[in-house]
Design a protein around this motif. Sequence first.
Motif, mmCIF file in Angstrom:
data_model
loop_
_atom_site.group_PDB
_atom_site.id
_atom_site.type_symbol
_atom_site.label_atom_id
_atom_site.label_comp_id
_atom_site.label_asym_id
_atom_site.label_seq_id
_atom_site.Cartn_x
_atom_site.Cartn_y
_atom_site.Cartn_z
ATOM 1 N N ARG A 278 0.817 -1.213 0.000
ATOM 2 C CA ARG A 278 0.000 0.000 0.000
ATOM 3 C C ARG A 278 0.857 1.273 0.000
ATOM 4 O O ARG A 278 0.543 2.243 -0.708
ATOM 5 C CB ARG A 278 -0.951 -0.018 1.196
ATOM 6 N N THR A 279 1.939 1.293 0.772
ATOM 7 C CA THR A 279 2.781 2.490 0.825
ATOM 8 C C THR A 279 3.345 2.816 -0.549
ATOM 9 O O THR A 279 3.292 3.965 -1.008
ATOM 10 C CB THR A 279 3.922 2.304 1.831
ATOM 11 N N HIS A 280 3.880 1.799 -1.223
ATOM 12 C CA HIS A 280 4.424 2.016 -2.569
ATOM 13 C C HIS A 280 3.331 2.498 -3.517
ATOM 14 O O HIS A 280 3.535 3.435 -4.300
ATOM 15 C CB HIS A 280 5.046 0.739 -3.117
ATOM 16 N N SER A 281 2.170 1.873 -3.464
ATOM 17 C CA SER A 281 1.079 2.214 -4.377
ATOM 18 C C SER A 281 0.634 3.657 -4.194
ATOM 19 O O SER A 281 0.446 4.401 -5.174
ATOM 20 C CB SER A 281 -0.104 1.271 -4.148
ATOM 21 N N ASN A 282 0.468 4.080 -2.942
ATOM 22 C CA ASN A 282 0.062 5.458 -2.670
ATOM 23 C C ASN A 282 1.103 6.448 -3.176
ATOM 24 O O ASN A 282 0.772 7.489 -3.759
ATOM 25 C CB ASN A 282 -0.156 5.657 -1.167
ATOM 26 N N MET A 283 2.385 6.124 -2.952
ATOM 27 C CA MET A 283 3.450 7.037 -3.370
ATOM 28 C C MET A 283 3.546 7.129 -4.887
ATOM 29 O O MET A 283 3.768 8.212 -5.452
ATOM 30 C CB MET A 283 4.783 6.567 -2.775
ATOM 31 N N LEU A 284 3.358 5.999 -5.568
ATOM 32 C CA LEU A 284 3.404 5.989 -7.029
ATOM 33 C C LEU A 284 2.337 6.907 -7.609
ATOM 34 O O LEU A 284 2.610 7.745 -8.485
ATOM 35 C CB LEU A 284 3.208 4.563 -7.544
ATOM 36 N N ILE A 285 1.097 6.766 -7.132
ATOM 37 C CA ILE A 285 0.004 7.585 -7.652
ATOM 38 C C ILE A 285 0.185 9.043 -7.258
ATOM 39 O O ILE A 285 -0.044 9.961 -8.071
ATOM 40 C CB ILE A 285 -1.353 7.051 -7.153
ATOM 41 N N SER A 286 0.611 9.302 -6.031
ATOM 42 C CA SER A 286 0.809 10.690 -5.579
ATOM 43 C C SER A 286 1.901 11.376 -6.384
ATOM 44 O O SER A 286 1.759 12.546 -6.776
ATOM 45 C CB SER A 286 1.168 10.713 -4.088
ATOM 46 N N ASN A 287 3.000 10.663 -6.663
ATOM 47 C CA ASN A 287 4.082 11.247 -7.461
ATOM 48 C C ASN A 287 3.631 11.521 -8.892
ATOM 49 O O ASN A 287 3.977 12.544 -9.484
ATOM 50 C CB ASN A 287 5.294 10.320 -7.473
ATOM 51 N N TRP A 288 2.882 10.573 -9.465
ATOM 52 C CA TRP A 288 2.377 10.790 -10.825
ATOM 53 C C TRP A 288 1.487 12.022 -10.869
ATOM 54 O O TRP A 288 1.648 12.887 -11.732
ATOM 55 C CB TRP A 288 1.610 9.558 -11.300
ATOM 56 N N LEU A 289 0.556 12.124 -9.921
ATOM 57 C CA LEU A 289 -0.352 13.264 -9.897
ATOM 58 C C LEU A 289 0.386 14.581 -9.680
ATOM 59 O O LEU A 289 0.063 15.598 -10.307
ATOM 60 C CB LEU A 289 -1.401 13.075 -8.794
ATOM 61 N N ASN A 290 1.377 14.574 -8.824
ATOM 62 C CA ASN A 290 2.084 15.807 -8.502
ATOM 63 C C ASN A 290 3.026 16.234 -9.621
ATOM 64 O O ASN A 290 2.902 17.323 -10.180
ATOM 65 C CB ASN A 290 2.865 15.636 -7.195
ATOM 66 N N TYR A 291 3.975 15.329 -9.981
ATOM 67 C CA TYR A 291 5.051 15.721 -10.889
ATOM 68 C C TYR A 291 4.674 15.673 -12.365
ATOM 69 O O TYR A 291 5.189 16.457 -13.167
ATOM 70 C CB TYR A 291 6.271 14.833 -10.651
ATOM 71 N N TYR A 292 3.795 14.781 -12.759
ATOM 72 C CA TYR A 292 3.491 14.599 -14.180
ATOM 73 C C TYR A 292 2.144 15.176 -14.592
ATOM 74 O O TYR A 292 1.896 15.357 -15.782
ATOM 75 C CB TYR A 292 3.546 13.112 -14.530
ATOM 76 N N VAL A 293 1.296 15.453 -13.596
ATOM 77 C CA VAL A 293 -0.009 16.024 -13.901
ATOM 78 C C VAL A 293 -0.084 17.456 -13.367
ATOM 79 O O VAL A 293 -0.073 18.418 -14.131
ATOM 80 C CB VAL A 293 -1.147 15.159 -13.320
ATOM 81 N N TYR A 294 -0.119 17.619 -12.064
ATOM 82 C CA TYR A 294 -0.314 18.936 -11.449
ATOM 83 C C TYR A 294 0.767 19.935 -11.855
ATOM 84 O O TYR A 294 0.467 21.092 -12.168
ATOM 85 C CB TYR A 294 -0.349 18.774 -9.930
ATOM 86 N N GLN A 295 2.021 19.516 -11.852
ATOM 87 C CA GLN A 295 3.126 20.430 -12.166
ATOM 88 C C GLN A 295 3.214 20.759 -13.649
ATOM 89 O O GLN A 295 3.896 21.702 -14.045
ATOM 90 C CB GLN A 295 4.458 19.812 -11.704
ATOM 91 N N GLU A 296 2.544 19.974 -14.496
ATOM 92 C CA GLU A 296 2.667 20.151 -15.934
ATOM 93 C C GLU A 296 1.411 20.677 -16.611
ATOM 94 O O GLU A 296 1.460 21.229 -17.695
ATOM 95 C CB GLU A 296 3.043 18.798 -16.586
ATOM 96 N N THR A 297 0.269 20.486 -15.980
ATOM 97 C CA THR A 297 -0.997 20.817 -16.639
ATOM 98 C C THR A 297 -1.241 22.338 -16.606
ATOM 99 O O THR A 297 -0.829 23.013 -15.669
ATOM 100 C CB THR A 297 -2.160 20.092 -15.947
ATOM 101 N N PRO A 298 -1.871 22.882 -17.641
ATOM 102 C CA PRO A 298 -2.205 24.308 -17.621
ATOM 103 C C PRO A 298 -3.334 24.588 -16.642
ATOM 104 O O PRO A 298 -4.134 23.709 -16.344
ATOM 105 C CB PRO A 298 -2.629 24.603 -19.055
ATOM 106 N N TYR A 299 -3.407 25.827 -16.139
ATOM 107 C CA TYR A 299 -4.491 26.141 -15.204
ATOM 108 C C TYR A 299 -5.833 26.057 -15.899
ATOM 109 O O TYR A 299 -6.809 25.560 -15.352
ATOM 110 C CB TYR A 299 -4.311 27.536 -14.598
ATOM 111 N N LYS A 300 -5.883 26.553 -17.135
ATOM 112 C CA LYS A 300 -7.104 26.450 -17.912
ATOM 113 C C LYS A 300 -6.951 25.358 -18.964
ATOM 114 O O LYS A 300 -6.155 25.479 -19.886
ATOM 115 C CB LYS A 300 -7.428 27.798 -18.586
ATOM 116 N N LEU A 301 -7.709 24.268 -18.799
ATOM 117 C CA LEU A 301 -7.607 23.175 -19.735
ATOM 118 C C LEU A 301 -8.132 23.584 -21.120
ATOM 119 O O LEU A 301 -7.699 23.052 -22.126
ATOM 120 C CB LEU A 301 -8.397 21.970 -19.209
#
Length: 301
Positions: A278-301
Amino acid sequence: MPIKVPDLLPAKSKLQEENIFVMDESRAFTQDIRPLKILILNLMPLKQQTETHLLRLLGNSPLQLEVGLLHTSTHTSRNTSAEHLKQFYKSINDVKANRYDGLIITGAPIEKLPYEEVTYWEELSEIMEWSKTNVTSTLHICWGAMAGLYYHFGIDKYIMDDKLSGIYTHYLTDPQEKLLSGFDEEFVVPHSRNADIRKTDINKVPELKILSESEQAGVYIVASTDGKQIFITGHPEYDAYTLQKEYDRDIEAGLKPRIPVNYYPNNDPAKTPKLRWRTHSNMLISNWLNYYVYQETPYKL
């Protein structure tokens, strides 16, 4: 932060029992926050089970997420009611004009079929092509990863003599990669598949890099160099009993499956398996959301 889901989605009550912060549409309407728009293409036969698995992980993120569910309209589900699909799912025709911060493409128990013989392959290809321009980053899981590697990079799968099923130890091949931030040097992940992808084939593609492997289970995490495509060959979203259910199902089907590796205490199916990933799974999804989605996505889609 919460994940936003439809008011009546069955997974909502299950997640609330686990103290995972879930916000329904009614409450989210009153908040002046732009949530990340995440779309899940659910190809698994037991869709409600997979919904719970993935929403559990997404709900552990500190980001607010608005999750939508997608299915393939060219395939008739035998394990999920038409009423459930009609109420909670959309097809690509419903969303093709939209843009999303992230897309998750699940696995499907069809590894032995050639891709072109999959009933919904043409529709899935359309979705994967659409994702290149309408999604900031896509996470592919198990068969979804194999299909994505085949469609985007021409990497084919290989059918294994025996099903790979169990909990396997993995290591990092690029510890500096953001997706692996905070990972232990060794960690365990469930696998359940009849096909494999080969490291030698991946290494021939300069746009891809291998981030994690297992001596027993092979390549685990592959990413495109631009971060828009992430491929996961295992099932980090599985709960403690998913492999047991699959094992029991295969026994009932007369397939004479092997006992999942490193799963039951003392390799005894009569004993209760423990959740160790579970720890690995949570970290994998959180890192994907943070570094590859949230940090890269435009504010206005």
